[in-house]
Write a protein that holds these residues in place. Structure first.
Motif, PDB file in Angstrom:
ATOM      1  N   THR A  16       0.807  -1.309   0.063  1.00 21.56           N
ATOM      2  CA  THR A  16      -0.029   0.070  -0.026  1.00 21.56           C
ATOM      3  C   THR A  16       0.799   1.147   0.027  1.00 21.56           C
ATOM      4  O   THR A  16       1.999   1.483   0.429  1.00 21.56           O
ATOM      5  CB  THR A  16      -0.925  -0.005   1.367  1.00 21.56           C
ATOM      6  N   LEU A  17       0.216   2.342  -0.378  1.00 19.02           N
ATOM      7  CA  LEU A  17       0.863   3.663  -0.530  1.00 19.02           C
ATOM      8  C   LEU A  17       0.426   4.290   0.846  1.00 19.02           C
ATOM      9  O   LEU A  17       0.667   5.342   1.327  1.00 19.02           O
ATOM     10  CB  LEU A  17       0.746   4.697  -1.447  1.00 19.02           C
ATOM     11  N   GLY A  18      -0.381   3.550   1.773  1.00 15.78           N
ATOM     12  CA  GLY A  18      -0.942   4.012   2.880  1.00 15.78           C
ATOM     13  C   GLY A  18       0.018   4.703   4.196  1.00 15.78           C
ATOM     14  O   GLY A  18      -0.308   5.618   4.636  1.00 15.78           O
ATOM     15  N   ASP A  19       1.069   3.939   4.237  1.00 13.13           N
ATOM     16  CA  ASP A  19       2.093   4.690   5.124  1.00 13.13           C
ATOM     17  C   ASP A  19       2.649   5.729   4.602  1.00 13.13           C
ATOM     18  O   ASP A  19       2.917   6.840   5.420  1.00 13.13           O
ATOM     19  CB  ASP A  19       3.147   3.567   5.481  1.00 13.13           C
ATOM     20  N   LEU A  20       2.858   5.834   3.248  1.00 15.81           N
ATOM     21  CA  LEU A  20       3.434   7.076   2.633  1.00 15.81           C
ATOM     22  C   LEU A  20       2.606   8.102   2.816  1.00 15.81           C
ATOM     23  O   LEU A  20       2.666   9.383   3.357  1.00 15.81           O
ATOM     24  CB  LEU A  20       3.899   7.142   1.351  1.00 15.81           C
ATOM     25  N   ASP A  22       0.104   8.495   5.018  1.00 19.50           N
ATOM     26  CA  ASP A  22      -0.265   8.781   6.303  1.00 19.50           C
ATOM     27  C   ASP A  22       0.923   9.957   6.970  1.00 19.50           C
ATOM     28  O   ASP A  22       0.531  10.965   7.315  1.00 19.50           O
ATOM     29  CB  ASP A  22      -0.172   7.708   7.131  1.00 19.50           C
ATOM     30  N   ALA A  23       2.064   9.569   6.505  1.00 15.91           N
ATOM     31  CA  ALA A  23       3.188  10.359   6.872  1.00 15.91           C
ATOM     32  C   ALA A  23       3.037  11.671   6.247  1.00 15.91           C
ATOM     33  O   ALA A  23       3.426  12.800   6.731  1.00 15.91           O
ATOM     34  CB  ALA A  23       4.632   9.695   6.551  1.00 15.91           C
ATOM     35  N   TRP A  24       2.511  11.558   4.771  1.00 17.48           N
ATOM     36  CA  TRP A  24       2.730  12.875   4.214  1.00 17.48           C
ATOM     37  C   TRP A  24       1.796  13.749   4.592  1.00 17.48           C
ATOM     38  O   TRP A  24       1.768  14.967   4.819  1.00 17.48           O
ATOM     39  CB  TRP A  24       2.428  12.774   2.829  1.00 17.48           C
ATOM     40  N   GLY A  34     -11.109  23.403  16.137  1.00 13.37           N
ATOM     41  CA  GLY A  34     -10.941  22.981  17.546  1.00 13.37           C
ATOM     42  C   GLY A  34      -9.674  23.521  18.241  1.00 13.37           C
ATOM     43  O   GLY A  34      -8.953  24.065  17.677  1.00 13.37           O
ATOM     44  N   PHE A  35      -9.460  22.897  19.276  1.00 16.94           N
ATOM     45  CA  PHE A  35      -8.313  23.405  20.011  1.00 16.94           C
ATOM     46  C   PHE A  35      -7.081  22.830  19.515  1.00 16.94           C
ATOM     47  O   PHE A  35      -6.017  23.475  19.705  1.00 16.94           O
ATOM     48  CB  PHE A  35      -8.375  22.693  21.627  1.00 16.94           C
ATOM     49  N   ALA A  36      -7.054  21.857  18.863  1.00 18.52           N
ATOM     50  CA  ALA A  36      -5.990  21.617  17.944  1.00 18.52           C
ATOM     51  C   ALA A  36      -5.856  22.214  16.568  1.00 18.52           C
ATOM     52  O   ALA A  36      -4.838  21.804  16.019  1.00 18.52           O
ATOM     53  CB  ALA A  36      -5.864  19.973  17.951  1.00 18.52           C
ATOM     54  N   ARG A  37      -6.518  23.044  16.232  1.00 18.74           N
ATOM     55  CA  ARG A  37      -6.423  23.735  15.188  1.00 18.74           C
ATOM     56  C   ARG A  37      -5.121  24.383  14.730  1.00 18.74           C
ATOM     57  O   ARG A  37      -4.221  24.762  15.539  1.00 18.74           O
ATOM     58  CB  ARG A  37      -7.477  24.973  15.171  1.00 18.74           C
ATOM     59  N   GLY A  38      -4.450  23.985  13.432  1.00 20.51           N
ATOM     60  CA  GLY A  38      -3.017  24.484  12.964  1.00 20.51           C
ATOM     61  C   GLY A  38      -2.324  23.359  13.358  1.00 20.51           C
ATOM     62  O   GLY A  38      -1.008  23.524  12.806  1.00 20.51           O
ATOM     63  N   ARG A  39      -2.248  22.350  14.270  1.00 24.79           N
ATOM     64  CA  ARG A  39      -1.568  21.455  14.529  1.00 24.79           C
ATOM     65  C   ARG A  39      -1.508  20.243  13.540  1.00 24.79           C
ATOM     66  O   ARG A  39      -2.271  19.963  12.722  1.00 24.79           O
ATOM     67  CB  ARG A  39      -1.582  20.641  15.796  1.00 24.79           C
ATOM     68  N   PRO A  40      -0.179  19.244  13.396  1.00 28.35           N
ATOM     69  CA  PRO A  40      -0.375  18.346  12.384  1.00 28.35           C
ATOM     70  C   PRO A  40      -1.419  17.566  12.447  1.00 28.35           C
ATOM     71  O   PRO A  40      -1.745  16.910  13.596  1.00 28.35           O
ATOM     72  CB  PRO A  40       0.965  17.515  12.603  1.00 28.35           C
ATOM     73  N   MET A  41      -2.209  17.018  11.488  1.00 25.81           N
ATOM     74  CA  MET A  41      -2.999  16.083  11.304  1.00 25.81           C
ATOM     75  C   MET A  41      -2.630  14.558  11.394  1.00 25.81           C
ATOM     76  O   MET A  41      -1.846  14.164  10.692  1.00 25.81           O
ATOM     77  CB  MET A  41      -3.948  16.259  10.024  1.00 25.81           C
ATOM     78  N   LYS A  42      -3.153  13.968  12.215  1.00 24.73           N
ATOM     79  CA  LYS A  42      -2.842  12.294  12.364  1.00 24.73           C
ATOM     80  C   LYS A  42      -4.204  11.879  12.304  1.00 24.73           C
ATOM     81  O   LYS A  42      -5.132  11.558  12.979  1.00 24.73           O
ATOM     82  CB  LYS A  42      -2.164  11.977  13.759  1.00 24.73           C
ATOM     83  N   LEU A  43      -4.112  10.694  11.652  1.00 21.57           N
ATOM     84  CA  LEU A  43      -5.174   9.912  11.188  1.00 21.57           C
ATOM     85  C   LEU A  43      -5.425   8.779  12.515  1.00 21.57           C
ATOM     86  O   LEU A  43      -4.369   8.270  12.871  1.00 21.57           O
ATOM     87  CB  LEU A  43      -4.927   9.137   9.920  1.00 21.57           C
ATOM     88  N   ALA A  44      -6.706   8.637  12.775  1.00 21.43           N
ATOM     89  CA  ALA A  44      -6.881   7.719  13.687  1.00 21.43           C
ATOM     90  C   ALA A  44      -6.855   6.222  13.181  1.00 21.43           C
ATOM     91  O   ALA A  44      -6.696   6.081  11.794  1.00 21.43           O
ATOM     92  CB  ALA A  44      -8.227   7.770  14.379  1.00 21.43           C
ATOM     93  N   ASP A  45      -6.905   5.060  13.980  1.00 26.30           N
ATOM     94  CA  ASP A  45      -6.553   3.965  13.624  1.00 26.30           C
ATOM     95  C   ASP A  45      -7.442   3.651  12.472  1.00 26.30           C
ATOM     96  O   ASP A  45      -7.214   2.904  11.168  1.00 26.30           O
ATOM     97  CB  ASP A  45      -6.768   2.775  14.565  1.00 26.30           C
TER      98      ASP A  45
END
Length: 393
Positions: A16-20, A22-24, A34-45
């Motif tokens: 998969t290109l999924g790991d690439l 996700d990191a990109w 929200g309170f995390a506005r502007g912070r890096p987006m991290k996908l949930a599981d």
């Protein structure tokens, strides 16, 4: 058709290109609200499971270097070669992927829109095209692809590699412009809040993909609705179809979705759909995709009516009418969406139950329930699929 149910089954044991991706996304996309506005987006599981399958690569995919093909085409045009081009000489686009379509069915507030927005950004200016299989030491370097953020990704040997699409043309699709804002609004915020502003530019009525062409009709992200469909039929590289449970023949949205599928096929592109649970009496586009049974469509639908722990002693799905039962359903269908406050969901669901209980079950319980006047017993529609849908794990 491939589906997934429990988070425990979210095992990525395929190419998969999924790991690439996700990191990109974490490097380039920002939380829009929200309170995390502007912070890096991290996908949930569960979002990463969606990502991994969306970008799942066929095991037999063979990379064809586009530079070699371009050189050959030039030689043919100049009369320096009498070779001919065949399909085997063309770089793989959609045919490198296991799935030509994806469908995600999830309750409200799980983050379908922002996740789709991140995928739009990745399709537009990230390494979303299959570029062969990595050898030891291979690295994706952003600066080699028009991005000066300084990010690098080191591949594992044998991992699928990615490269930018040479001519992306992307459509965000919905029943109305307000509905399209589920994806378009967080995408605009991501562009303004982080390094995407060097790769994408918000213009009047569309988003420009920078660094590929100076022509405003090329390399762009557009919104398409039934009433604003002037670009419908274009050969697109990607379409993000929002709330497809509301795409009907009567509002002409099924025609829009089918036209996009044909336009994507002509350019080696793909289409991706998201929705709340649909009304099974309406024969929506979501229902048609779900019922097609095609093995090249990936479906992520955490259906509570097929979950044994949410059935009563007689094996029937538990009622949505009691607060205790609703809580059990919410805990299951919202599992992994840590940003969702279930007390707030319960308050909204309880209020909606007073005037439209079927809609409450669809919106928040993720159940396939007909509207007012339904004659189907609870769980019968979903149960019809229990024998034929398998988990891809």
């Amino acid at each position: 058709m491939a589906t997934a149910a429990e988070p425990a089954s979210f095992v990525v044991d395929f190419a998969t290109l999924g790991d690439l991706a996700d990191a990109w996304i974490t490097r380039h996309c920002r939380v829009p609200d929200g309170f995390a506005r502007g912070r890096p987006m991290k996908l949930a599981d569960w979002q990463f499971w969606w990502c991994a399958n969306r970008y799942r690569i066929r095991e037999d995919a063979v990379f064809v270097d586009p530079a070699v093909v371009a050189d050959l085409l030039e030689q043919i045009a100049l009369g320096d070669s009498d070779e001919t081009i065949t399909n085997d000489d063309v770089p793989l686009l959609n045919q490198a992927f296991q799935y030509r379509q994806t469908l995600v069915v999830a309750p409200q507030k799980t983050g379908k829109g922002p996740t789709s927005a991140a995928f739009v950004a990745f399709e537009a200016c990230g390494p979303s095209v299959f570029a062969g299989w990595a050898q030891a030491g291979d690295v994706y370097v952003c600066s080699d692809h028009g991005c000066d953020c300084g990010w690098e990704y080191e591949y594992l040997p044998g991992e699928a590699k990615g490269m930018r699409h040479p001519s992306p043309l992307i459509q965000i699709t919905a029943t109305s412009e307000d509905q399209a804002d589920n994806i378009y609004r967080p995408l605009r915020a991501m562009i303004k809040l982080g390094p995407l502003r060097h790769l994408l530019a918000v213009r009047e009525g569309f988003i420009r993909i920078l660094g590929l062409s100076d022509d405003d009709d090329l390399d762009r992200i557009d919104v398409v609705t039934a009433s604003a469909n002037s670009r419908l039929g274009n050969p697109i590289s990607d379409a993000e179809q929002d709330e497809v449970g509301l795409y009907y023949r009567s509002n002409k949205m099924i025609n829009v979705a089918e036209t996009q599928r044909r336009g994507a096929a002509g350019m080696g592109g793909r289409t991706h759909a998201t929705t709340n649970a649909w009304d099974p009496a309406m024969n929506s586009y979501a229902q048609q995709v779900y019922e097609s049974g095609s093995d090249d469509i990936f479906v992520l639908y955490r259906n509570p009516d097929l979950e044994p722990s949410l059935c009563d002693a007689d094996g029937r799905p538990i009622s949505f009418k009691t607060k205790a039962n609703r809580r059990r359903i919410f805990e299951w269908v919202y599992e992994g969406s840590w940003w969702v406050n279930l007390d707030s969901i319960e308050a909204e669901a309880a209020e909606l139950m007073k005037k439209d209980p079927a809609q409450a079950e669809r919106f928040f319980g993720n159940r396939l329930v007909q509207g007012t006047g339904s004659w189907l017993p609870l769980g019968l529609w979903a149960g019809a699929y229990a024998g034929k849908v398998t988990a891809d794990a």
